[in-house]
Design a protein around this motif. Structure first.
Motif, PDB file in Angstrom:
ATOM      1  N   THR A 264      19.855  11.153 -42.815  1.00 23.50           N
ATOM      2  CA  THR A 264      18.635  10.441 -43.216  1.00 23.50           C
ATOM      3  C   THR A 264      17.511  11.397 -43.605  1.00 23.50           C
ATOM      4  OG1 THR A 264      19.233   8.557 -41.846  1.00 23.50           O
ATOM      5  CG2 THR A 264      16.904   8.781 -42.385  1.00 23.50           C
ATOM      6  N   LEU A 270      10.948  11.710 -42.148  1.00 18.46           N
ATOM      7  CA  LEU A 270      11.153  10.298 -41.823  1.00 18.46           C
ATOM      8  C   LEU A 270       9.866   9.492 -41.982  1.00 18.46           C
ATOM      9  CD1 LEU A 270      13.474   8.516 -40.859  1.00 18.46           C
ATOM     10  CD2 LEU A 270      12.825   9.038 -38.511  1.00 18.46           C
ATOM     11  N   VAL A 271       8.762  10.031 -41.484  1.00 15.66           N
ATOM     12  CA  VAL A 271       7.506   9.273 -41.527  1.00 15.66           C
ATOM     13  C   VAL A 271       7.072   9.032 -42.973  1.00 15.66           C
ATOM     14  CG1 VAL A 271       5.999  11.305 -41.268  1.00 15.66           C
ATOM     15  CG2 VAL A 271       5.189   9.044 -40.547  1.00 15.66           C
ATOM     16  N   GLN A 273       9.064   8.529 -45.407  1.00 21.30           N
ATOM     17  CA  GLN A 273       9.931   7.525 -46.034  1.00 21.30           C
ATOM     18  C   GLN A 273       9.360   6.119 -45.815  1.00 21.30           C
ATOM     19  OE1 GLN A 273      14.137   8.021 -45.085  1.00 21.30           O
ATOM     20  NE2 GLN A 273      13.910  10.244 -44.920  1.00 21.30           N
ATOM     21  N   GLY A 274       8.374   6.016 -44.946  1.00 23.33           N
ATOM     22  CA  GLY A 274       7.691   4.732 -44.708  1.00 23.33           C
ATOM     23  C   GLY A 274       8.595   3.696 -44.083  1.00 23.33           C
ATOM     24  N   LEU A 275       8.159   2.452 -44.093  1.00 23.08           N
ATOM     25  CA  LEU A 275       9.021   1.384 -43.582  1.00 23.08           C
ATOM     26  C   LEU A 275      10.018   1.044 -44.693  1.00 23.08           C
ATOM     27  CD1 LEU A 275       6.425  -0.918 -41.784  1.00 23.08           C
ATOM     28  CD2 LEU A 275       8.000   0.706 -40.745  1.00 23.08           C
ATOM     29  N   ARG A 276      11.257   0.885 -44.321  1.00 21.17           N
ATOM     30  CA  ARG A 276      12.295   0.639 -45.308  1.00 21.17           C
ATOM     31  C   ARG A 276      12.088  -0.727 -45.966  1.00 21.17           C
ATOM     32  NH1 ARG A 276      17.473  -1.369 -45.736  1.00 21.17           N
ATOM     33  NH2 ARG A 276      18.912  -0.013 -46.879  1.00 21.17           N
ATOM     34  N   TRP A 278      13.791  -3.978 -47.531  1.00 22.87           N
ATOM     35  CA  TRP A 278      15.104  -4.614 -47.380  1.00 22.87           C
ATOM     36  C   TRP A 278      15.381  -5.528 -48.564  1.00 22.87           C
ATOM     37  CZ3 TRP A 278      18.323  -3.684 -43.172  1.00 22.87           C
ATOM     38  CH2 TRP A 278      17.772  -2.840 -42.198  1.00 22.87           C
ATOM     39  N   GLU A 280      18.413  -8.191 -50.725  1.00 21.54           N
ATOM     40  CA  GLU A 280      19.468  -9.193 -50.508  1.00 21.54           C
ATOM     41  C   GLU A 280      20.779  -8.561 -50.057  1.00 21.54           C
ATOM     42  OE1 GLU A 280      19.568 -12.367 -50.149  1.00 21.54           O
ATOM     43  OE2 GLU A 280      17.437 -12.570 -50.645  1.00 21.54           O
ATOM     44  N   SER A 281      21.135  -7.421 -50.676  1.00 23.60           N
ATOM     45  CA  SER A 281      22.445  -6.842 -50.366  1.00 23.60           C
ATOM     46  C   SER A 281      22.481  -6.359 -48.909  1.00 23.60           C
ATOM     47  CB  SER A 281      22.774  -5.701 -51.327  1.00 23.60           C
ATOM     48  OG  SER A 281      21.851  -4.658 -51.145  1.00 23.60           O
ATOM     49  N   ASP A 282      21.324  -5.910 -48.405  1.00 30.97           N
ATOM     50  CA  ASP A 282      21.273  -5.503 -46.992  1.00 30.97           C
ATOM     51  C   ASP A 282      21.476  -6.715 -46.087  1.00 30.97           C
ATOM     52  OD1 ASP A 282      20.537  -2.827 -47.553  1.00 30.97           O
ATOM     53  OD2 ASP A 282      18.474  -3.496 -47.882  1.00 30.97           O
ATOM     54  N   TYR A 283      20.764  -7.793 -46.426  1.00 32.08           N
ATOM     55  CA  TYR A 283      20.877  -8.997 -45.607  1.00 32.08           C
ATOM     56  C   TYR A 283      22.332  -9.474 -45.578  1.00 32.08           C
ATOM     57  CZ  TYR A 283      15.773  -9.223 -46.069  1.00 32.08           C
ATOM     58  OH  TYR A 283      14.442  -8.943 -46.045  1.00 32.08           O
TER      59      TYR A 283
ATOM     60  N   ARG B 219      12.972   3.135 -36.946  1.00 26.80           N
ATOM     61  CA  ARG B 219      13.654   4.199 -37.684  1.00 26.80           C
ATOM     62  C   ARG B 219      14.122   5.319 -36.785  1.00 26.80           C
ATOM     63  NH1 ARG B 219      12.808   5.785 -43.589  1.00 26.80           N
ATOM     64  NH2 ARG B 219      13.791   3.918 -44.320  1.00 26.80           N
ATOM     65  N   ARG B 242      23.206   4.212 -43.392  1.00 26.81           N
ATOM     66  CA  ARG B 242      23.005   3.084 -44.298  1.00 26.81           C
ATOM     67  C   ARG B 242      21.566   2.559 -44.243  1.00 26.81           C
ATOM     68  NH1 ARG B 242      25.644  -1.915 -47.091  1.00 26.81           N
ATOM     69  NH2 ARG B 242      23.597  -2.624 -47.678  1.00 26.81           N
ATOM     70  N   TYR B 243      20.976   2.514 -43.050  1.00 27.37           N
ATOM     71  CA  TYR B 243      19.654   1.905 -42.939  1.00 27.37           C
ATOM     72  C   TYR B 243      18.523   2.911 -42.700  1.00 27.37           C
ATOM     73  CZ  TYR B 243      22.436  -2.295 -42.964  1.00 27.37           C
ATOM     74  OH  TYR B 243      23.328  -3.271 -43.318  1.00 27.37           O
ATOM     75  N   LEU B 245      18.042   5.489 -40.547  1.00 21.40           N
ATOM     76  CA  LEU B 245      17.558   5.742 -39.183  1.00 21.40           C
ATOM     77  C   LEU B 245      17.896   7.168 -38.769  1.00 21.40           C
ATOM     78  CD1 LEU B 245      19.344   2.714 -37.477  1.00 21.40           C
ATOM     79  CD2 LEU B 245      17.033   2.696 -38.388  1.00 21.40           C
ATOM     80  N   GLY B 267       4.379   8.912 -36.133  1.00 20.16           N
ATOM     81  CA  GLY B 267       4.146   7.778 -37.026  1.00 20.16           C
ATOM     82  C   GLY B 267       5.346   6.916 -37.345  1.00 20.16           C
ATOM     83  N   VAL B 268       6.465   7.149 -36.672  1.00 21.21           N
ATOM     84  CA  VAL B 268       7.678   6.394 -36.955  1.00 21.21           C
ATOM     85  C   VAL B 268       7.880   5.352 -35.860  1.00 21.21           C
ATOM     86  CG1 VAL B 268      10.189   6.643 -36.974  1.00 21.21           C
ATOM     87  CG2 VAL B 268       8.781   8.255 -38.240  1.00 21.21           C
ATOM     88  N   PHE B 383      16.145 -13.396 -41.624  1.00 18.86           N
ATOM     89  CA  PHE B 383      15.802 -11.992 -41.840  1.00 18.86           C
ATOM     90  C   PHE B 383      14.472 -11.848 -42.570  1.00 18.86           C
ATOM     91  CE2 PHE B 383      20.609 -10.904 -41.885  1.00 18.86           C
ATOM     92  CZ  PHE B 383      20.618 -10.887 -40.497  1.00 18.86           C
TER      93      PHE B 383
END
Ligand SMILES: Cc1ncc(C[n+]2csc(CCOP(=O)(O)OP(=O)(O)O)c2C)c(N)n1
Ligand code: SF4
Lengths: 291, 585
Positions: A264, A270-271, A273-276, A278, A280-283, B219, B242-243, B245, B267-268, B383
């Motif tokens: 990742t 990581l910080v 990259q922000g909040l991911r 999401w 349709e394909s993930d759901y 994350r 994949r997600y 993390l 910040g995560v 979701f």
């Protein structure tokens, strides 16, 4: 350009006059300026002990944590934001005693952080009990005469080597130019760097005074020492007595850090990259796993 | 004939594939539109212990298992010894014909016996490891369930091993299915039949929590394996790439919580997951998060007993510990979801609460909730309904605008200090574990500063209190008596209420999910309208009853407690009710 004044703090130190921690504080600031790092690019994590008050005496990002726990906190910070230079500064009790497990594992996983140990061979903040690096026979209130400390001290250099460290150095807080150079080298190292600093505690450890170390320390570099040789480093690690080696005692370059190997993190800190977001394909994938 | 209303129990030795067989059959049932509640019980041994997986099936939603078994699938003779007395009238046992079984005794008790050459079919068609496939096939045959659902699960489960393995398993299942149906279907009254239904997931509490957390922006997960929380770090790790993390199996639980605190400070959205023993090691750092006002999510999946206790058994023994853990006083939030839907919801909501109130949030689960499977409509796990609220986190632009003198712990009316992340020249600050000033410097002596800071931190809880949920009422508004439960007692108590009310409005039920901070006034008010309160908990001292009395003054009239390591069930509650209403509170 970073300037030493940027690192100045309005807070008055509570350290004893003559404490070896001043030398570490000054050299640390010098080193950061030398590396042209600004206070916001650095984050110093400390434990609890006299020396762990250090972030208060600088202007820098800091996290003063718990006794023994700065190493995992530093790793968490760095895994979340590897753009920050994350430096642990902590006592020998913090690092080699109560936090010993974290110390071993940070080294073996080559976490990309720097660990600077204020090694005064005594517990300063709690007023002078023996520490993991106190010599055998060291008399204190928890190791009273006639025996003094019964167990032999931890050898941090050998311990780090056995744990798989990729950078091990020692310096002396009474030799600011050397200490500054070692801090620069440790922070510049890619991977987990240990810098054990001989730090006189003028109040509770008269045996390990400035004079004691001045008469004994010598710079391995001046003797043409090759820090890349592990066998030689093993031998060097046990040298302690009339002559105490300082300098880079072991270093391997080019070993991947832990962070380098985390998939990742290949996409950046990581910080950042922000909040991911999401889609349709993930759901669908999440649902499919459970239907 | 009884259609779509039965309990199937699969039992065997550890290592015999009880869990995978159970999970496979559960999926096959869900694909046929049936509702199920699955409960597995395993001993903490890798080999040799006795495990079972129990699936209750129905065409209406289920919230709990029941103790009665209709079809026992025994992979080992011990399964029969242990569970024969649970078999209901008309029930039977499926087993390999070569299993050493005391036929006379079982027949005398009226239990139907369905021996099948499971191993022989497996060996003739494929290899002996396919005996479990044969067992599932035979079970489906005897219950006359649609073979296609079993086949679809076999295809999914073996596709990675190649078409040949899939085909052989299908053939094994088919032969056993046909034989079971031919020989025994006519003699077995309990049947399973496909129902038209919307798509449903089969999911347990641990995984529901994971889904909530990742969709809630988590994350970073650091943890040290400990039953029954281990599947959380496992699921997160196998889905990390994949997600997006980062997961860390750390050297111990102290490192796990400290790493999560560090990541959150940077910040995560970060969390750790453990059971009571690991949580005990984390306690000092929990206080650190409280003092440094670092958002943090800690999942504590309770198991039975102090010290190592009963590692694979269930209990709700840690409630008061969660509310009080750590020296000193600081704000925290404790949530206790009671169903997989509530686990999903808590999974993302916890991160919002942690960031809004800059404090630790504990999600309290337990073995029973974590391991029991339920069917839920996909749309109930909406979701897209997940909301993200990072509270007073300063944006990059806001920080750019700041002039000198950012105060990380600024005193405000709400107690919430706008939070900046380390890394910006305008917000260089120290997070301080000692008592500190508004700008984060050590101030571990000044009494006035101390008072200001203590009060500032606790003002956050007054704000948080406004969004804490009061208990949900299940059943009629008025009833002879009211059950009070929390967390995983939800399912068993709900089913109990349904059974009791079949003949009129006898009981209702207040289910608590938001434990701390407790909106005392609202709850006292709610309790005023109840007649007779029966507290139901999985512990020996009635911790929630004590807690409720402390904060609302209301005494629980009677208690039904269970602390043998087994989950509460409707039968257990009803039995205790009949023998005089349980233990006196
Ligand atoms: C969990 C815990 N145990 C004990 C203490 C008390 N304590 C504070 S500092 C310290 C030892 C300090 O020695 P060292 O880490 O070598 O740092 P120094 O004070 O010498 O710089 C101890 C035992 C504490 N703060 N937390
Ligand atoms: S007690 Fe020792 S270590 Fe502590 S400040 Fe004084 S000299 Fe320094």
């Amino acid at each position: 350009m970073a300037n030493i004044k940027d690192y100045a703090s309005p807070v008055r130190s509570t350290w004893c006059v003559g404490c070896g921690d001043y030398g570490i504080l000054n050299s640390l600031k010098q080193a950061l300026v030398k590396m042209d790092l600004e206070p916001h690019e650095v984050l110093i994590v400390t434990g609890i002990g006299c020396g762990s008050k250090l972030p208060d005496y600088m202007t820098v990002n800091g996290y003063t944590s718990l006794h023994g726990r700065p190493i995992p906190i530093a790793q968490g910070i760095h895994l979340a934001n590897h753009d920050l230079k994350v430096i642990v500064v902590a006592g020998d009790g913090d690092t080699y005693g109560i936090g010993g497990n974290h110390f071993i594992h940070a080294l073996r996983r080559n976490a990309d952080i720097t660990i600077i140990v204020q090694n005064n061979a005594v517990y300063g903040l709690t007023k002078g009990q023996y520490s993991p690096t106190s010599p055998k026979g060291f008399p204190t209130k928890t190791s009273p005469p006639p025996t003094g400390a019964i167990e032999p001290p931890v050898n941090p250099i050998a311990l780090a080597l056995a744990a798989g460290a990729t950078f091990i150095a020692r310096s002396f807080s009474g030799n600011p130019p050397h200490l500054t150079d070692m801090i620069v080298a440790a922070i510049s190292h890619q991977g987990c760097a240990l810098l054990d600093v001989l730090q006189p505690c003028v109040t509770f450890n008269r045996d390990h005074s400035y004079d004691f170390y001045r008469q004994r320390v010598y710079n391995v570099e001046e003797e043409g020492y090759d820090p890349s040789n592990r066998e030689v480093a093993w031998e060097k690690s046990s040298e302690w007595g009339d002559r105490i080696p300082i300098g880079i005692l072991y270093m391997v370059e080019g070993k991947p850090t832990y962070e380098d190997q985390v998939t990742t993190l290949k996409s950046g800190p990581l910080v950042k990259q922000g909040l991911r977001s999401w889609g349709e394909s993930d759901y669908e994938a999440l649902e499919a796993e459970f239907t | 004939m009884i259609k779509n209303n039965m309990t199937l129990k699969i039992g065997g030795e550890a290592g015999q594939g009880v869990e995978s067989s159970g999970a496979g059959f559960a999926k096959a049932l869900a694909r046929g539109g049936l509702h199920l509640f699955g409960w597995q019980d395993y001993m903490s041994r890798i080999r040799g212990g006795h495990n079972f997986f129990q699936i209750k099936v129905s065409d209406r939603p289920l919230y709990s298992h029941s103790d009665e078994v209709h079809l026992l699938l025994a992979l080992h003779p011990e399964t029969i010894d242990r569970h024969k007395d649970e078999i209901a009238t008309g029930g039977g046992i499926v087993y390999d014909e070569n299993l050493n079984v005391d036929h006379d005794y079982l027949k005398e008790k009226g239990i139907k016996l369905f021996p099948i050459p499971l191993l022989k079919i497996a060996e003739e068609t494929g290899t002996k490891i396919m005996a479990n496939t044969a067992a599932l096939g035979a079970t489906a045959g005897i219950t006359e369930y649609d073979f296609e659902h079993i086949a679809s699960v076999i295809r999914d489960n073996f596709v990675k091993k190649g078409q040949e393995v899939v085909n052989t398993n299908l053939e094994v299942a088919r032969r056993a299915y046909d034989l079971g149906r031919e020989r025994y279907a006519a003699d077995f009254d309990f049947k399973l039949e496909t129902v038209k239904a919307p798509a449903r997931m089969v999911i347990n509490g641990n995984h529901a929590l994971c889904l909530g957390a990742v969709l809630g922006g988590c994350r970073f997960v650091s943890a040290y394996p400990m039953t029954p929380a281990t599947p959380i770090i496992e699921w997160m790790s196998t889905h990390a790439d994949r997600y997006g993390l980062v997961t860390k199996h750390s050297e111990d639980e102290i490192a796990a919580i400290c790493m999560a605190i560090g990541a959150s400070h940077a910040g995560v959205r970060a969390m750790t997951a453990t059971s009571g023993g690991g949580f005990s090691l984390m306690v000092e750092a929990l206080g650190l998060a409280g003092m440094t006002e670092t958002p943090l999510v800690v999942v504590e999946v309770q198991r039975a007993g102090p010290s190592t206790g009963m590692p694979t058994r269930t209990e709700q023994g840690d409630l008061l510990f969660m509310i009080h853990a750590s020296q000193g006083e600081f704000p925290r939030i404790v949530l206790a979801p009671g169903s997989v839907e509530e686990c999903f919801y808590a999974g993302w909501r916890a991160f919002n609460l942690a960031e809004k109130y800059q404090c630790p949030v504990i999600i309290l689960s337990d073995t029973f909730l974590a391991n029991s499977l339920r069917t839920v409509e996909c749309r109930d796990f909406n979701f897209k309904s997940v909301e993200l609220d990072r509270g007073e986190l300063l944006t990059e632009e806001a920080v750019d605008q700041l002039s000198e003198g950012y105060k990380r712990y600024a005193i405000t009316d709400t107690g919430i200090s706008p939070r900046a992340l380390p890394g910006h020249p305008n917000t260089v600050f120290v997070a301080c574990s000692d008592e500190h000033t508004q700008d984060g410097h050590f101030e571990d002596e000044d009494p006035d500063n101390r008072i200001q800071m203590v009060e500032k931190r606790f003002r956050k809880m007054e704000v948080a209190l406004k969004e804490m949920r009061t208990p949900t009422l299940y059943g009629p508004q008025e009833a002879e008596f009211t059950f009070v439960g929390w967390g995983s007692t939800y399912g068993p108590v709900r089913e109990t209420v349904d059974r009791l009310n079949e003949g009129g409005n006898k009981a209702n039920f207040l289910h608590f999910t938001d434990i701390w901070p407790l909106p005392e006034d609202k709850i006292s008010h709610l309790l005023e309208t109840t007649n007779h309160i029966i507290g139901v908990e999985s512990n020996s001292t009635g911790q929630f009853a004590k807690f409720l009395r402390t904060y609302t003054g209301r005494k629980i009239d009677h208690q039904i407690l269970r602390y043998d390591g087994q989950p509460l069930s409707p039968e257990y509650i009803l039995t205790k009710l009949q023998v005089g209403g349980g233990d006196h509170g």
